[in-house]
Design a protein around this motif. Structure first.
Motif, PDB file in Angstrom:
ATOM      1  N   GLU A   1      -6.687  -2.937   4.888  1.00 50.32           N
ATOM      2  CA  GLU A   1      -5.692  -2.900   3.885  1.00 50.32           C
ATOM      3  C   GLU A   1      -6.196  -3.803   2.846  1.00 50.32           C
TER       4      GLU A   1
ATOM      5  N   PHE B   1      -4.273  -5.357  -0.632  1.00 48.35           N
ATOM      6  CA  PHE B   1      -2.973  -5.629  -1.261  1.00 48.35           C
ATOM      7  C   PHE B   1      -3.373  -6.378  -2.873  1.00 48.35           C
TER       8      PHE B   1
ATOM      9  N   ARG C   1       8.071   6.773  -4.677  1.00 50.45           N
ATOM     10  CA  ARG C   1       7.564   5.350  -4.366  1.00 50.45           C
ATOM     11  C   ARG C   1       7.926   4.944  -3.011  1.00 50.45           C
TER      12      ARG C   1
ATOM     13  N   SER D   1       6.785   2.523  -0.855  1.00 49.71           N
ATOM     14  CA  SER D   1       7.151   1.173  -0.787  1.00 49.71           C
ATOM     15  C   SER D   1       6.701   0.285  -2.239  1.00 49.71           C
ATOM     16  N   GLU D   2       7.565  -0.408  -2.649  1.00 50.22           N
ATOM     17  CA  GLU D   2       7.166  -1.028  -3.984  1.00 50.22           C
ATOM     18  C   GLU D   2       7.416  -2.719  -3.783  1.00 50.22           C
ATOM     19  N   TYR D   3       6.564  -3.402  -4.649  1.00 51.59           N
ATOM     20  CA  TYR D   3       6.494  -4.857  -4.389  1.00 51.59           C
ATOM     21  C   TYR D   3       6.393  -5.360  -5.733  1.00 51.59           C
TER      22      TYR D   3
ATOM     23  N   GLN E   1       3.709  -3.250  -7.671  1.00 54.24           N
ATOM     24  CA  GLN E   1       2.478  -2.359  -7.088  1.00 54.24           C
ATOM     25  C   GLN E   1       3.673  -1.541  -6.280  1.00 54.24           C
ATOM     26  N   PHE E   2       3.030  -0.360  -5.770  1.00 55.85           N
ATOM     27  CA  PHE E   2       3.683   0.359  -4.981  1.00 55.85           C
ATOM     28  C   PHE E   2       2.765   1.505  -4.488  1.00 55.85           C
ATOM     29  N   THR E   3       3.124   1.982  -3.317  1.00 55.58           N
ATOM     30  CA  THR E   3       2.540   3.263  -2.469  1.00 55.58           C
ATOM     31  C   THR E   3       3.135   4.363  -2.742  1.00 55.58           C
ATOM     32  N   ALA E   4       2.471   5.386  -3.074  1.00 56.86           N
ATOM     33  CA  ALA E   4       2.870   6.732  -3.151  1.00 56.86           C
ATOM     34  C   ALA E   4       3.556   7.351  -1.876  1.00 56.86           C
TER      35      ALA E   4
END
Lengths: 421, 283
Positions: A5, A7, A372, A374-376, A401-404
């Protein structure tokens, strides 16, 4: 398990004096975790009559051992080779507990359940990369992660073993009143413990546990009718954690979560509906600010319709079922006062069953929503991935930041049941 | 229909009523300028500590990026890394232009804006950084002119036109004093002016302004030590050659003359030559 991973992109590999000159090599983490767990449980239960009611007393034990290895390295973006070992641990964890519990009924419509459990936690951690920095080296380290030299060239082995142990008393209690006209009222209290990451174990230092204290109370309803059954419950809860871990990998202050769960299930001859909603407020005890990343609202509904079809083969009927599942996750609190988007997804499936054979079609994200997952909000720097014709200095301030989420998926399933249903 | 709208409104409104994680992300503009007492279009005149009356007709500084951090690093703890371990509160970086950053006319008090906006959080900032680079802060080579200066220095009846075109790249190598610390003098430390004391809170819609005063660059420069040169440079030049030229080369911090050493050192010092301020949005 192996997990890779990244980030933060190119942010963490800041030049250190002991290292040879280098540019940012990348923050890709390569985690390799191995675990072997073994354990045993047992209990003995005694029943007796008192006050005209059945009373129960139970004694039990639990024992668990974990052999864990964990290796975390950073990978060079150019060479795909590890350039830094962040942690390399071999741990032996033990958990031995015993409990006594009672289920007492002074009258038929009151149940008092409670008990106490005592657990002993043991840790032995072999840090295989214990020395990662030295204030006064006598020879260049060459950028090595796991050093074998202390100040002024004194030799030390690369590993260091630490061990500690601690015990906890964990009480629990429950009061159940009912049922009256299919209604039951309950109230519960309990304590638990969450052991910490082995990296924080220090020789002979009292192990800092995270203690969980939980309260909940509510009402439940369960009733069967001629052609269908209904159950429902409404429960309020409060959970306090004296040391909480959040995404930033920092063991933070205590947190308290208060919330309400409402759930309903209706089951009939041709349908099955299950729906639930959870409302939560999670806040730090000291600042009363929200804990980031915890959703305030989660709603879920699963609906299934099934029936025997008027088609037979070999004297056996076909059975069909169609299901739909809707999920709603409300906007989550993010660091720096931000909120994420809400997530709404629809999944569906259809199955056709004949004897021991079942053919299914599953659709996930039926509406092909772009969401999204997850979003950070945190600092990262992915600028080096830009073309060389577009140079840019790094982004060091927090950004979104985000994961689709996954797009629409269509899957087929075939299952065969041996030995009958 | 009304019931559905109400339930939808509740599902959206309830999270908003449940609190916040604290602070906010903010977006703003970034700009750089010369000192507030400069006059646009006019040269900057002053007398330096070595007794020279200096007239600057051109003074351009290339700024790659500007940052604000939450706390002021403690002094006496050794050399700070280029990227501080403190929380970065705000940033103004540029993308899509080569070289990255802007050329700031430090003879003008008018804010010159970065082509892309800045962003950060509304946390109080106690220090700032100015990055003097045209690209990757760690790249050994960077031919971007960082300081482009033309002017005249007068003293005791002697008038010396001078010129400086300074870069920060392989021409600025510093050998580590301790062989066991090969990474103790990375090139990035020569490009980062830090920590610059600040005391401001970024807000949405305002402007983060850094003023660059070129006068302290020459505070103890003795212009008589400069050699005459006719060599071409990467900076534009509209004077007569040969001209007294500041050397664009130093090894371990030392140039061929003490005047060039002093100019390069003051360019990178976080003193009065750099000042951060916040300008609220126009009403």
């Amino acid at each position: 398990m192996r997990l890779r991973e990244d980030f933060t992109g190119f942010l963490l590999d800041v030049q250190q004096p002991l290292q040879p000159l280098h540019q940012q090599r990348g923050d890709l983490l390569d985690l390799l975790v191995g675990e072997t767990t073994f354990g045993a449980r047992g209990f003995a239960r005694m029943k007796g009559k008192l006050l005209g009611q059945t009373q129960q007393l139970e004694f039990g034990y639990l024992a668990r051992g974990d052999l864990v290895t964990g290796l975390q390295q950073r990978i060079d973006n150019q060479t795909n080779q590890p350039y830094l070992t962040e942690t390399n641990l071999a741990s032996t964890l033990g958990d031995i507990g015993a409990y006594v519990a009672a289920d007492l009924k002074p009258v038929s419509w009151i149940s008092l359940r409670g008990g106490i459990r005592t657990e002993v936690f043991t840790y032995t951690v072999n840090n295989l990369c214990a020395v990662q920095d030295v204030a006064h080296p006598t020879v260049p380290t060459g950028g090595a992660s796991c050093l074998t030299a202390a100040d002024f060239g004194a030799h030390v082995e690369a590993n260091q073993v630490s061990s500690t142990a601690a015990a906890r008393f964990l009480p629990r209690a429950a009061l159940i009143v009912g049922p009256f006209q299919a209604l039951t009222i309950s109230a519960n209290y309990g304590q638990g413990a969450q052991s910490i990451d082995p990296i924080y174990i220090t020789q002979d230092v009292a192990t800092p546990f995270a203690t969980v204290t939980a309260y909940d109370g509510g009402v439940s309803y369960a009733r069967s009718f001629e052609h269908w059954a209904l159950s429902a419950r409404s429960i309020g809860f409060l959970t306090h954690l004296d040391k909480d871990l959040i995404f930033s990998e920092v063991q933070g202050a205590g947190t308290t979560r208060t919330g309400w769960i409402v759930a309903l299930r209706a089951t009939g001859d041709f349908f099955d509906e299950s729906a639930n909603a959870t409302f939560v407020k999670s806040a730090y005890d000291d600042t009363h600010l929200l804990v980031p990343y915890v959703p305030d609202i989660v709603v879920r509904s699963d609906t299934s319709v099934f029936a025997k079809l008027p088609v037979r083969l070999g004297g056996h009927p076909f059975q069909g079922a169609v299901t739909a599942a809707i999920s709603y996750i409300g906007p989550r609190a993010l660091p720096f006062g931000e909120r994420s988007d809400a997530i709404v997804t629809l999944d569906a499936s259809a199955t056709l069953r004949w004897r021991d054979y079942s053919l299914g079609l599953v659709l996930t994200n039926v509406l092909n929503s772009q969401y999204r997952l997850s979003e950070y909000n945190y600092a990262s720097n992915f600028q080096p991935f830009l073309p060389q014709t577009q140079p840019s200095e790094p982004t060091l301030a927090p950004m979104r930041q985000f994961t689709a989420g996954a797009p629409r998926g269509i899957f087929g399933t075939l299952s065969i049941t041996f030995g009958g249903v | 229909m009304r019931g559905r709208a109400l339930s939808t409104a509740l599902l959206v409104a309830i999270p908003a009523c449940l609190g916040t994680t604290g602070n906010h992300i903010v977006h703003f503009r970034g700009a750089a300028a010369g000192p507030a007492d400069a006059v646009s279009g006019a040269p900057l005149e002053f007398t330096n500590g070595a007794g020279w009356h200096v007239v600057l007709r051109k003074a351009t500084v290339h700024v790659g990026a500007i940052y604000l951090v939450q706390t002021l690093p403690t002094s006496g703890g050794g050399t700070h890394p280029c990227i501080l371990p403190e929380t970065y509160v705000a940033q103004v970086v540029t993308e899509g232009v080569t070289p990255a950053g802007i050329d700031v006319d430090t003879l003008s008090p008018t804010p010159q804006y970065f082509p892309t906006g800045g962003q950060g959080t509304d946390l109080e900032a106690k220090a700032g950084q100015v990055w003097l680079a045209g690209g990757d802060i760690d790249a050994p080579s960077d031919l971007t002119p960082i300081l482009d200066v033309q002017g005249t220095a007068d003293k005791d009846g002697s008038s010396l036109p001078f010129f400086a075109c300074l870069t920060i790249g392989t021409n600025r190598t510093e050998t580590p004093t301790n062989s066991t610390e090969p990474g103790s003098n990375p090139i990035c430390q020569q490009r980062v002016v830090s920590p610059i004391p600040a005391d401001l809170v970024p807000q949405d819609g305002g402007t983060l302004l850094v003023r660059i005063d070129p006068r302290p660059f020459f505070v103890d420069v003795d212009f008589s030590q400069l050699a005459l040169s006719s060599a071409k440079s990467r900076c534009s030049f509209d004077g007569q050659l040969p001209i007294r030229t500041f050397a664009d080369q130093s090894t371990d911090g030392e140039s061929t003359d003490t005047a060039s050493t002093a100019l390069y050192s003051h360019l990178r010092s976080a003193g009065t030559q750099y000042e951060f301020s916040w300008q609220p949005p126009s009403p």
